[in-house]
Design an enzyme around this catalytic site. Structure first.
Site, PDB file in Angstrom:
ATOM      1  N   PRO A 107       0.824  -1.210   0.000  1.00 14.19           N
ATOM      2  CA  PRO A 107       0.000   0.000   0.000  1.00 14.19           C
ATOM      3  C   PRO A 107       0.862   1.265   0.000  1.00 14.19           C
ATOM      4  O   PRO A 107       1.954   1.278   0.576  1.00 14.19           O
ATOM      5  CB  PRO A 107      -0.770  -0.085   1.332  1.00 14.19           C
ATOM      6  CG  PRO A 107      -0.658  -1.482   1.776  1.00 14.19           C
ATOM      7  CD  PRO A 107       0.570  -2.061   1.170  1.00 14.19           C
ATOM      8  N   GLU A 333      22.555 -10.782   2.436  1.00  9.25           N
ATOM      9  CA  GLU A 333      22.383 -10.678   0.975  1.00  9.25           C
ATOM     10  C   GLU A 333      23.731 -10.563   0.270  1.00  9.25           C
ATOM     11  O   GLU A 333      23.926 -11.118  -0.809  1.00  9.25           O
ATOM     12  CB  GLU A 333      21.493  -9.476   0.608  1.00  9.25           C
ATOM     13  CG  GLU A 333      20.063  -9.563   1.114  1.00  9.25           C
ATOM     14  CD  GLU A 333      19.358 -10.866   0.782  1.00  9.25           C
ATOM     15  OE1 GLU A 333      19.601 -11.415  -0.299  1.00  9.25           O
ATOM     16  OE2 GLU A 333      18.582 -11.345   1.622  1.00  9.25           O
ATOM     17  N   HIS A 336      25.136 -14.037  -0.179  1.00 10.52           N
ATOM     18  CA  HIS A 336      24.555 -14.733  -1.344  1.00 10.52           C
ATOM     19  C   HIS A 336      25.219 -14.228  -2.629  1.00 10.52           C
ATOM     20  O   HIS A 336      25.619 -15.005  -3.490  1.00 10.52           O
ATOM     21  CB  HIS A 336      23.057 -14.408  -1.485  1.00 10.52           C
ATOM     22  CG  HIS A 336      22.170 -15.142  -0.536  1.00 10.52           C
ATOM     23  ND1 HIS A 336      22.213 -16.497  -0.349  1.00 10.52           N
ATOM     24  CD2 HIS A 336      21.161 -14.692   0.275  1.00 10.52           C
ATOM     25  CE1 HIS A 336      21.293 -16.855   0.539  1.00 10.52           C
ATOM     26  NE2 HIS A 336      20.641 -15.777   0.936  1.00 10.52           N
TER      27      HIS A 336
HETATM   28  P1  ATP Z   1      -2.999   1.720  -2.081  1.00 11.35           P
HETATM   29  O1  ATP Z   1      -2.464   0.385  -2.475  1.00 11.35           O
HETATM   30  O2  ATP Z   1      -3.131   1.883  -0.604  1.00 11.35           O
HETATM   31  O3  ATP Z   1      -4.189   2.169  -2.855  1.00 11.35           O
HETATM   32  P2  ATP Z   1      -1.217   3.188  -3.782  1.00 11.35           P
HETATM   33  O4  ATP Z   1      -0.017   2.335  -4.049  1.00 11.35           O
HETATM   34  O5  ATP Z   1      -2.244   3.272  -4.836  1.00 11.35           O
HETATM   35  O6  ATP Z   1      -1.842   2.777  -2.392  1.00 11.35           O
HETATM   36  P3  ATP Z   1      -1.166   6.021  -3.966  1.00 11.35           P
HETATM   37  O7  ATP Z   1      -2.619   6.136  -3.664  1.00 11.35           O
HETATM   38  O8  ATP Z   1      -0.731   6.180  -5.361  1.00 11.35           O
HETATM   39  O9  ATP Z   1      -0.662   4.623  -3.426  1.00 11.35           O
HETATM   40  O10 ATP Z   1      -0.342   7.006  -3.036  1.00 11.35           O
HETATM   41  C1  ATP Z   1      -0.963   7.833  -2.079  1.00 11.35           C
HETATM   42  C2  ATP Z   1      -0.227   9.134  -1.997  1.00 11.35           C
HETATM   43  O11 ATP Z   1       1.093   8.934  -1.518  1.00 11.35           O
HETATM   44  C3  ATP Z   1      -0.059   9.811  -3.348  1.00 11.35           C
HETATM   45  O12 ATP Z   1      -1.110  10.645  -3.630  1.00 11.35           O
HETATM   46  C4  ATP Z   1       1.241  10.586  -3.178  1.00 11.35           C
HETATM   47  O13 ATP Z   1       1.023  11.803  -2.525  1.00 11.35           O
HETATM   48  C5  ATP Z   1       2.035   9.702  -2.240  1.00 11.35           C
HETATM   49  N1  ATP Z   1       2.922   8.781  -2.960  1.00 11.35           N
HETATM   50  C6  ATP Z   1       2.857   7.435  -2.930  1.00 11.35           C
HETATM   51  N2  ATP Z   1       3.821   6.896  -3.682  1.00 11.35           N
HETATM   52  C7  ATP Z   1       4.522   7.900  -4.214  1.00 11.35           C
HETATM   53  C8  ATP Z   1       5.645   7.978  -5.086  1.00 11.35           C
HETATM   54  N3  ATP Z   1       6.241   6.871  -5.547  1.00 11.35           N
HETATM   55  N4  ATP Z   1       6.084   9.201  -5.446  1.00 11.35           N
HETATM   56  C9  ATP Z   1       5.489  10.319  -4.984  1.00 11.35           C
HETATM   57  N5  ATP Z   1       4.426  10.312  -4.149  1.00 11.35           N
HETATM   58  C10 ATP Z   1       3.945   9.127  -3.752  1.00 11.35           C
END
Ligand code: ATP
Length: 491
Positions: A107, A333, A336
């Site tokens: 998540p 790691e 390995h």
């Molecule tokens: P879930 O699985 O819980 O739905 P998700 O992987 O879809 O989560 P997002 O909803 O895309 O995650 O991320 C939530 C917020 O966190 C985004 O709106 C952003 O502000 C921030 N965020 C998450 N990942 C990144 C990233 N890789 N780069 C920049 N901001 C990020």
């Protein structure tokens, strides 16, 4: 103001004017026109701002530059999106359309963000829904919602004058879990079947090109039918960011904030091992709130440090290893990887200590140039050495092992059994079913003991390589092949 009050007062005023003998017809016509306009605009507004749901969502032009620490995922994703960008060529070459991409990862790592960026990149409309929204007590409701979602995607693309639409489904494991696995399975199964029907209906000839992007952190729970070729057959891993990735995400989320001169994003990234993108965003936000509370105009470094604790305690980061554990994982790691490279040069693709799935660290092997179906004794023993390399490295540094090597040992044991079964052990040619269990067990332990001694000698003789790789890995968290080779050469 409640609608009833407005309607009531309006009627009152009109009656009063009639009582005074004033002509109210123009006023009534004007009122009707105003109501019609209100209904039209309210509908559009609601469509525009309602969040995730079978309703659509505006995407504020998120681009791939807004997603940090996911370079590999972005590249793989972009590659798949070429299908949407080159519709004419795809038809000319007789290629079946790519219908779905599955984003897999923990998540808050940016899966939704990636899907939105994909919509901007391909100039497509974007509609989103979450798996849990499809599941109702009543049979048939979920299937209807799936139909609505796809029809809304087509309509929205038309409304916005776009040729394509991306249908994003978050928490796909709820909607797409293996059929028959739910208690009220009829409803779940109908919903999933409807999704499969909709996906099968996507074709090259359609006016609006649709692409389904699913997101899940439990790909193992999905029904195989949904992963079949022609459905969500492309998988893109969206992992927790490493240190470099975290610096990038910090830059993204602090660019609109006034930072004091003492802020060092590198140090913050170092202290936020295991944080997801969402947690880093929350950290940057918390730091700003703390500074504001103290009446500061700029956010000093100490507020970020304070915010780290707040995020950790507030959100209870699951599975955040202690610093000592992280160090042990790095050494493991590196063990390995060094054995692997010495036993079979060119075999290490990358290694990381950023947790992935159930693993606290991970060494990825280079895929061999050709598929291999037969192995010699030397090759099998080499693989056992690599599997044991992690535990042996821990032994060298700490004089003791940890539970982290359990899977490695199981792998080593299975390889030893393979040696026996193939008639390459001291038991000679045998039929496994005829060998008493205790004899096979004794032979396995014997094989493992010998190979372990060899692996231990190899690592002790190359302690300088082990030192160099483990400390660089702890410093940078992820080493790709290039960086790994540079480290070996500099040792
Ligand atoms: P879930 O699985 O819980 O739905 P998700 O992987 O879809 O989560 P997002 O909803 O895309 O995650 O991320 C939530 C917020 O966190 C985004 O709106 C952003 O502000 C921030 N965020 C998450 N990942 C990144 C990233 N890789 N780069 C920049 N901001 C990020």
């Amino acid at each position: 103001m409640p609608k009833e009050v407005v309607v009531g007062s309006g009627a009152g005023i009109i009656l009063f004017m009639l009582f005074l003998g004033i002509n109210v017809l123009p006023l009534i016509l004007f009122g009707l026109l105003a109501v019609a306009l209100f209904i039209m605009f309210e509908g559009q507004l609601r469509d525009g701002i309602k969040g995730i749901g079978t309703k659509t969502k505006t995407i504020n032009h998120v681009t791939f530059d807004d997603v940090g620490g996911q370079d590999t995922a972005i590249n793989e994703f972009k590659e798949a999106l070429e299908f949407l960008l080159k519709p004419v060529e795809i038809v000319e070459m007789g290629i079946r359309p790519l219908k779905g991409i599955l984003l897999v990862g923990p998540p808050g790592t940016g899966k939704t963000l990636l899907a939105k960026a994909a919509a901007s990149y391909t100039k497509s409309a974007f509609v989103a829904a979450s798996g849990s929204e499809f599941i109702e007590m009543y049979a048939g409701v979920g299937a209807k919602r799936v139909r609505q979602l796809f029809s809304e995607a087509r309509k929205k693309a038309k409304r916005e004058g776009k040729n394509g639409a991306i249908v994003f489904i978050d928490e796909l494991e709820i909607l797409g879990a293996k059929r028959g696995s739910h208690q009220s399975h009829m409803e779940y199964d109908q919903t999933l079947n409807q999704l499969l029907v909709e996906m099968d209906g996507i074709s090259n000839d359609e006016e609006t090109r649709l692409l389904v992007v699913g997101a899940t952190n439990r790909a193992d729970m999905l029904d195989p039918a949904i992963l079949r070729p022609g459905r969500l057959d492309r998988q893109v891993a969206v992992n927790l960011p490493d240190k470099k990735g975290r610096v990038k995400i910090l830059m993204i989320h602090t660019q609109n904030k006034p930072l004091a001169d003492d802020v060092c994003l590198e140090d913050i990234a170092k202290a936020t091992f295991g944080f997801s993108g969402a947690q880093i965003e929350s950290l940057a936000n918390e730091a700003a709130i703390l500074a504001l509370r103290d009446g500061e105009r700029k956010i000093a470094h100490r507020y970020f440090v304070e915010a780290i604790d707040k995020v950790i305690l507030g959100e209870k980061l699951d599975r955040r290893p202690s610093d000592e554990e992280i160090k042990r994982v790095g050494i493991h790691e590196a063990g390995h990887a060094v054995v692997s490279e010495l036993v079979r040069p060119g075999s290490v693709s990358s290694l990381t200590i950023v947790p992935r799935g159930q693993a606290l660290g991970f060494m990825r092997k280079n895929t061999p140039e050709h598929d291999q179906y037969l192995y010699t004794l030397q090759e099998l023993e080499g693989q056992i050495m690599v599997a044991l390399g992690g535990a042996i490295a821990e032994d060298i540094y700490y004089g003791a092992r940890s539970t982290g090597a359990r899977n490695d040992f199981e792998q080593a044991w299975n390889l030893a059994k393979e040696i026996i079964k193939s008639g390459m052990s001291s038991l000679g040619v045998i039929a496994v079913s005829e060998v008493p269990n205790d004899l096979a067990f004794k032979e396995c332990t014997e094989i493992l003991k010998n190979v372990e001694e060899n692996a231990s000698a190899l690592l002790n003789d190359n302690r300088d390589l082990l030192d160099a790789v483990s400390s660089r890995l702890l410093e940078e968290e992820t080493l790709d092949r290039q960086r790994f080779l540079e480290t070996l050469q500099s040792a």
